[in-house]
Design an enzyme around this catalytic site. Structure first.
Site, PDB file in Angstrom:
ATOM      1  N   HIS A 133      -4.330  -1.647 -29.074  1.00  0.00           N
ATOM      2  CA  HIS A 133      -4.100  -2.528 -30.218  1.00  0.00           C
ATOM      3  C   HIS A 133      -2.631  -2.923 -30.342  1.00  0.00           C
ATOM      4  O   HIS A 133      -1.742  -2.204 -29.897  1.00  0.00           O
ATOM      5  CB  HIS A 133      -4.570  -1.853 -31.500  1.00  0.00           C
ATOM      6  CG  HIS A 133      -6.058  -1.739 -31.591  1.00  0.00           C
ATOM      7  ND1 HIS A 133      -6.696  -1.301 -32.721  1.00  0.00           N
ATOM      8  CD2 HIS A 133      -7.052  -2.023 -30.711  1.00  0.00           C
ATOM      9  CE1 HIS A 133      -8.003  -1.314 -32.532  1.00  0.00           C
ATOM     10  NE2 HIS A 133      -8.242  -1.743 -31.308  1.00  0.00           N
ATOM     11  N   GLU A 177      -0.652  -2.930 -32.931  1.00  0.00           N
ATOM     12  CA  GLU A 177       0.146  -1.950 -33.673  1.00  0.00           C
ATOM     13  C   GLU A 177       0.481  -0.745 -32.792  1.00  0.00           C
ATOM     14  O   GLU A 177       1.610  -0.238 -32.818  1.00  0.00           O
ATOM     15  CB  GLU A 177      -0.623  -1.451 -34.911  1.00  0.00           C
ATOM     16  CG  GLU A 177      -1.089  -2.555 -35.846  1.00  0.00           C
ATOM     17  CD  GLU A 177      -2.506  -3.032 -35.565  1.00  0.00           C
ATOM     18  OE1 GLU A 177      -3.221  -3.309 -36.543  1.00  0.00           O
ATOM     19  OE2 GLU A 177      -2.902  -3.134 -34.384  1.00  0.00           O
ATOM     20  N   CYS A 215      -6.778  -0.932 -38.016  1.00  0.00           N
ATOM     21  CA  CYS A 215      -7.986  -0.099 -37.959  1.00  0.00           C
ATOM     22  C   CYS A 215      -7.611   1.345 -38.321  1.00  0.00           C
ATOM     23  O   CYS A 215      -6.441   1.656 -38.553  1.00  0.00           O
ATOM     24  CB  CYS A 215      -8.602  -0.153 -36.563  1.00  0.00           C
ATOM     25  SG  CYS A 215      -7.658   0.744 -35.306  1.00  0.00           S
ATOM     26  N   CYS A 217      -5.058   2.946 -35.749  1.00  0.00           N
ATOM     27  CA  CYS A 217      -3.712   2.409 -35.960  1.00  0.00           C
ATOM     28  C   CYS A 217      -3.124   2.905 -37.283  1.00  0.00           C
ATOM     29  O   CYS A 217      -1.934   3.209 -37.362  1.00  0.00           O
ATOM     30  CB  CYS A 217      -3.735   0.883 -35.925  1.00  0.00           C
ATOM     31  SG  CYS A 217      -4.077   0.222 -34.280  1.00  0.00           S
TER      32      CYS A 217
END
Length: 154
Positions: free
Chosen positions: A79, A81, A107, A110
């Site tokens: 991801h 992040e 999410c 993260c």
């Protein structure tokens, strides 16, 4: 929200265009900022040396019928992040007390990383179907703010 928020949110959108996600609506960009200075950036994509979904010609999650907001670990991509936090660690850049700007709400995975990285504020534009992530951020003392563009110039 102020003009700096607008600038960094715009930048997160630009960074999202670099993503290697197979699905056009899942190109995510992230900017981590401290004292109005960019510390690091990230976008979603496969780890170095691993084929991207674009290179594979398919989305693994779509192929397996995995619903959005679930089983985030079943994907070739890291991801945005996560990549931004990892880059900070690799480069020795402190993001403690920083603000994370992201095109999408983080999410659960993260969110846990954001809390442990010492990030204090998250600003996002698009929602994500993961209420547990919101709970983690709030309980972790993170300010979570949905970006609302008021039409003003950056």
């Amino acid at each position: 929200m102020d003009k700096w928020d607008a600038r960094f949110m715009e930048l997160s959108g630009t960074i999202a265009t670099w993503a290697s996600c197979y699905k056009a609506n899942r190109k995510i960009g992230c900017v981590i900022v401290k004292n109005k200075r960019i510390m690091t950036t990230g976008y979603n994509g496969a780890p170095a040396g691993v084929k991207t979904c674009v290179e594979r010609g398919e989305c693994l999650r779509e192929k397996l019928g995995i619903a959005s907001g679930t089983k985030q670990e079943i994907c070739y991509a890291t991801h945005a992040e996560q990549n931004a936090i990892i880059q900070a660690a690799r480069l020795g850049v402190s993001i403690d007390g920083a603000t994370l700007y992201c095109t999408h709400q983080p999410c659960t995975i993260c969110s846990k990383m954001i809390v442990n990285a010492g990030i204090k504020r998250v600003v996002y534009k698009e929602g994500y179907p993961d209420d547990f992530a919101v709970e983690i951020l709030k309980e972790g003392g993170i300010s979570l703010e949905k970006y609302e563009n008021d039409g003003g110039q950056a």
